[in-house]
Design an enzyme around this catalytic site. Structure first.
Site, PDB file in Angstrom:
ATOM      1  N   TYR A 161      16.333  -5.231  14.654  1.00  0.00           N
ATOM      2  CA  TYR A 161      16.074  -4.893  12.925  1.00  0.00           C
ATOM      3  C   TYR A 161      17.162  -5.464  12.358  1.00  0.00           C
ATOM      4  CZ  TYR A 161      15.203  -2.436   8.352  1.00  0.00           C
ATOM      5  OH  TYR A 161      14.747  -2.206   7.124  1.00  0.00           O
ATOM      6  N   VAL A 221       1.126  -9.924   8.400  1.00  0.00           N
ATOM      7  CA  VAL A 221       2.063 -11.106   8.127  1.00  0.00           C
ATOM      8  C   VAL A 221       2.306 -11.653   9.348  1.00  0.00           C
ATOM      9  CG1 VAL A 221       3.100 -10.165   6.040  1.00  0.00           C
ATOM     10  CG2 VAL A 221       4.156  -9.512   8.367  1.00  0.00           C
ATOM     11  N   LYS A 273      17.207  -9.017   9.343  1.00  0.00           N
ATOM     12  CA  LYS A 273      17.472  -8.586   8.097  1.00  0.00           C
ATOM     13  C   LYS A 273      18.781  -9.491   7.804  1.00  0.00           C
ATOM     14  CE  LYS A 273      14.456  -5.707   7.156  1.00  0.00           C
ATOM     15  NZ  LYS A 273      13.336  -6.023   6.021  1.00  0.00           N
ATOM     16  N   ASN A 333       0.775  -1.268  -0.140  1.00  0.00           N
ATOM     17  CA  ASN A 333       0.026   0.061  -0.011  1.00  0.00           C
ATOM     18  C   ASN A 333       0.861   1.190   0.014  1.00  0.00           C
ATOM     19  OD1 ASN A 333       0.664  -1.119   2.614  1.00  0.00           O
ATOM     20  ND2 ASN A 333      -0.540   0.576   3.475  1.00  0.00           N
ATOM     21  N   GLY A 381       7.589  -4.931   6.509  1.00  0.00           N
ATOM     22  CA  GLY A 381       8.658  -4.800   7.528  1.00  0.00           C
ATOM     23  C   GLY A 381       8.535  -3.504   8.583  1.00  0.00           C
ATOM     24  N   GLY A 393       5.390   3.014   0.060  1.00  0.00           N
ATOM     25  CA  GLY A 393       6.750   2.900   0.282  1.00  0.00           C
ATOM     26  C   GLY A 393       7.221   1.842  -0.952  1.00  0.00           C
ATOM     27  N   ILE A 394       8.248   1.045  -0.548  1.00  0.00           N
ATOM     28  CA  ILE A 394       8.945   0.259  -1.415  1.00  0.00           C
ATOM     29  C   ILE A 394       8.112  -0.865  -2.065  1.00  0.00           C
ATOM     30  CG2 ILE A 394      11.020  -1.429  -1.910  1.00  0.00           C
ATOM     31  CD1 ILE A 394      12.316   0.135   0.451  1.00  0.00           C
TER      32      ILE A 394
HETATM   33  P1  NDP Z   1       7.179   1.593   4.976  1.00  0.00           P
HETATM   34  O1  NDP Z   1       7.165   1.921   6.570  1.00  0.00           O
HETATM   35  O2  NDP Z   1       6.985   2.830   4.106  1.00  0.00           O
HETATM   36  O3  NDP Z   1       6.000   0.511   4.737  1.00  0.00           O
HETATM   37  C1  NDP Z   1       6.037  -0.767   5.448  1.00  0.00           C
HETATM   38  C2  NDP Z   1       5.087  -1.699   4.684  1.00  0.00           C
HETATM   39  O4  NDP Z   1       5.053  -2.707   5.182  1.00  0.00           O
HETATM   40  C3  NDP Z   1       3.793  -0.990   4.654  1.00  0.00           C
HETATM   41  O5  NDP Z   1       3.150  -1.314   3.585  1.00  0.00           O
HETATM   42  C4  NDP Z   1       3.230  -1.620   6.081  1.00  0.00           C
HETATM   43  O6  NDP Z   1       1.859  -1.672   6.126  1.00  0.00           O
HETATM   44  C5  NDP Z   1       3.811  -2.905   5.873  1.00  0.00           C
HETATM   45  N1  NDP Z   1       3.802  -3.827   7.064  1.00  0.00           N
HETATM   46  C6  NDP Z   1       4.406  -3.465   8.352  1.00  0.00           C
HETATM   47  N2  NDP Z   1       3.995  -4.500   9.099  1.00  0.00           N
HETATM   48  C7  NDP Z   1       3.092  -5.312   8.519  1.00  0.00           C
HETATM   49  C8  NDP Z   1       2.369  -6.344   8.944  1.00  0.00           C
HETATM   50  N3  NDP Z   1       2.601  -6.866  10.433  1.00  0.00           N
HETATM   51  N4  NDP Z   1       1.755  -7.021   8.223  1.00  0.00           N
HETATM   52  C9  NDP Z   1       1.674  -6.576   6.875  1.00  0.00           C
HETATM   53  N5  NDP Z   1       2.113  -5.698   6.507  1.00  0.00           N
HETATM   54  C10 NDP Z   1       3.068  -5.086   7.324  1.00  0.00           C
HETATM   55  O7  NDP Z   1       8.583   0.885   4.908  1.00  0.00           O
HETATM   56  P2  NDP Z   1       9.483   0.745   3.413  1.00  0.00           P
HETATM   57  O8  NDP Z   1       8.676   0.762   2.108  1.00  0.00           O
HETATM   58  O9  NDP Z   1      10.613   1.822   3.732  1.00  0.00           O
HETATM   59  O10 NDP Z   1      10.074  -0.468   3.754  1.00  0.00           O
HETATM   60  C11 NDP Z   1       9.670  -1.759   2.992  1.00  0.00           C
HETATM   61  C12 NDP Z   1      10.749  -2.815   3.133  1.00  0.00           C
HETATM   62  O11 NDP Z   1      12.121  -2.084   2.862  1.00  0.00           O
HETATM   63  C13 NDP Z   1      10.927  -3.105   4.749  1.00  0.00           C
HETATM   64  O12 NDP Z   1      11.254  -4.481   4.877  1.00  0.00           O
HETATM   65  C14 NDP Z   1      12.173  -2.459   5.201  1.00  0.00           C
HETATM   66  O13 NDP Z   1      12.685  -3.044   6.292  1.00  0.00           O
HETATM   67  C15 NDP Z   1      13.049  -2.627   3.888  1.00  0.00           C
HETATM   68  N6  NDP Z   1      13.948  -1.475   3.786  1.00  0.00           N
HETATM   69  C16 NDP Z   1      13.600  -0.176   3.871  1.00  0.00           C
HETATM   70  C17 NDP Z   1      14.620   0.719   3.852  1.00  0.00           C
HETATM   71  C18 NDP Z   1      14.489   2.402   3.669  1.00  0.00           C
HETATM   72  O14 NDP Z   1      15.362   3.077   3.562  1.00  0.00           O
HETATM   73  N7  NDP Z   1      13.408   2.613   3.371  1.00  0.00           N
HETATM   74  C19 NDP Z   1      16.111   0.456   3.833  1.00  0.00           C
HETATM   75  C20 NDP Z   1      16.268  -0.863   3.866  1.00  0.00           C
HETATM   76  C21 NDP Z   1      15.328  -1.837   3.906  1.00  0.00           C
HETATM   77  P3  NDP Z   1       0.792  -0.448   6.887  1.00  0.00           P
HETATM   78  O15 NDP Z   1       0.933   0.680   5.853  1.00  0.00           O
HETATM   79  O16 NDP Z   1      -0.232  -1.254   7.045  1.00  0.00           O
HETATM   80  O17 NDP Z   1       1.761   0.005   7.923  1.00  0.00           O
END
Ligand code: NDP
Length: 273
Positions: free
Chosen positions: A179, A88, A183, A50, A116, A52-53
């Protein structure tokens, strides 16, 4: 380039038919390549699609013509994706989500375990709950989705599993004992899956982003963001799309022989690890 050198502008009368033939062959190769790329549309599931990445990854798969589903806890995935509600950390919600995707789009062939969270604090202040909640989402959550997706992949003799790790999984990071542990564990997971399922047409890789412009990094104080940027050889954070294009490439037929790898998308931050 080569043709221009061998056949200077105009060319000789005897050269021209040969040059035309070569151009025809080239055009046929390009046409064949395009048809080949289009013929590999897959059913893709991205967790946390929904924002971010995850959202950027889903958008890129859609752009390339794949059938895409995303899990969301709230809100919606991008236009063109099937959004299924799932957390998840909740097995029952995942069972329902996987059944819905299989029914509407077919068996999952590409899984991107992206969802995450962070709960940053120094070790001395980190509670067991801080540690366990991050493990439950970032590691156990990945296990839950990988296990569910792999059944269909084994049956279909094809699968691409992409786990979204992090540069800190191998580099370490003060304030992220929880964290970074999750990872780095994903590396062991991808390599073990590779050893178990590699002979069945299934690959499992980790994409390890550095700092990407999302809500996760926006939550960091500005001074800390500037400090991090000084340490990144590229001198900037990346956009989510820069991660997305690496993920879609790893899921493509071109990356069929890459498995158990950790692919950095970090502007050089984690070099040497
Ligand atoms: P965001 O915080 O922007 O988005 C996180 C996403 O994970 C959201 O869609 C969130 O849903 C979902 N999420 C979290 N917990 C759960 C759960 N229990 N069940 C289902 N969905 C869940 O993070 P990013 O887009 O930045 O990160 C995405 C991935 O990339 C992660 O694994 C992060 O660790 C990794 N990452 C990110 C970096 C960065 O610089 N941004 C760097 C390195 C790795 P909801 O909207 O409902 O909270």
């Amino acid at each position: 380039m080569r043709l221009t050198r061998v056949f200077p502008r105009g060319g000789s009368a005897t050269c021209r038919p040969f040059k035309t033939k070569l151009l025809e062959i080239n055009a046929r190769i390009i046409a064949k390549r395009k048809a080949y790329e289009l013929s590999t549309a897959r059913t893709v599931l991205v967790t946390g699609g929904n924002r971010g990445i995850g959202r950027a990854i889903a958008e890129e798969f859609i752009r390339q013509g794949h059938r895409v589903a995303v899990t969301v806890r709230s809100g919606e995935g991008p236009t063109g994706a099937l959004s299924v509600i799932a957390d998840v950390t909740d097995s029952a919600s995942l069972d329902a989500a996987f059944a819905e995707v299989a029914e509407k789009l077919g068996p999952i062939e590409v899984l991107v375990a992206n969802a995450g969270i962070t709960r940053d604090t120094l070790l001395m202040r980190m509670t067991e709950d801080d540690f366990e909640s991050v493990v439950n989402t970032n590691l156990n959550g990945v296990f839950r989705v990988v296990k569910r997706a792999s059944t269909g992949m084994i049956k279909g003799k094809f699968g691409r599993i992409v786990l979204i790790g992090s540069v800190v999984g191998l580099l370490g990071s003060a304030g992220q004992v929880n964290y970074s542990s999750t990872k780095s564990a994903l590396v062991g997971m991808a390599r073990s899956i590779t050893r178990e399922l590699g002979a069945r047409g299934i690959t499992a890789n980790v994409v390890a982003p550095g700092f990407i412009d999302t809500d996760m990094t926006a939550a960091l104080p500005e001074a800390q963001q500037d400090e991090y940027k000084k340490k990144i050889p590229a001198g900037r954070f990346a956009q989510p799309e820069e991660v997305a294009r690496v993920v879609t490439w790893l899921a493509s037929d071109d990356a069929a022989y890459i498995s158990g790898a950790v692919i950095p998308v970090d502007g050089g931050l984690g070099m040497g690890h």
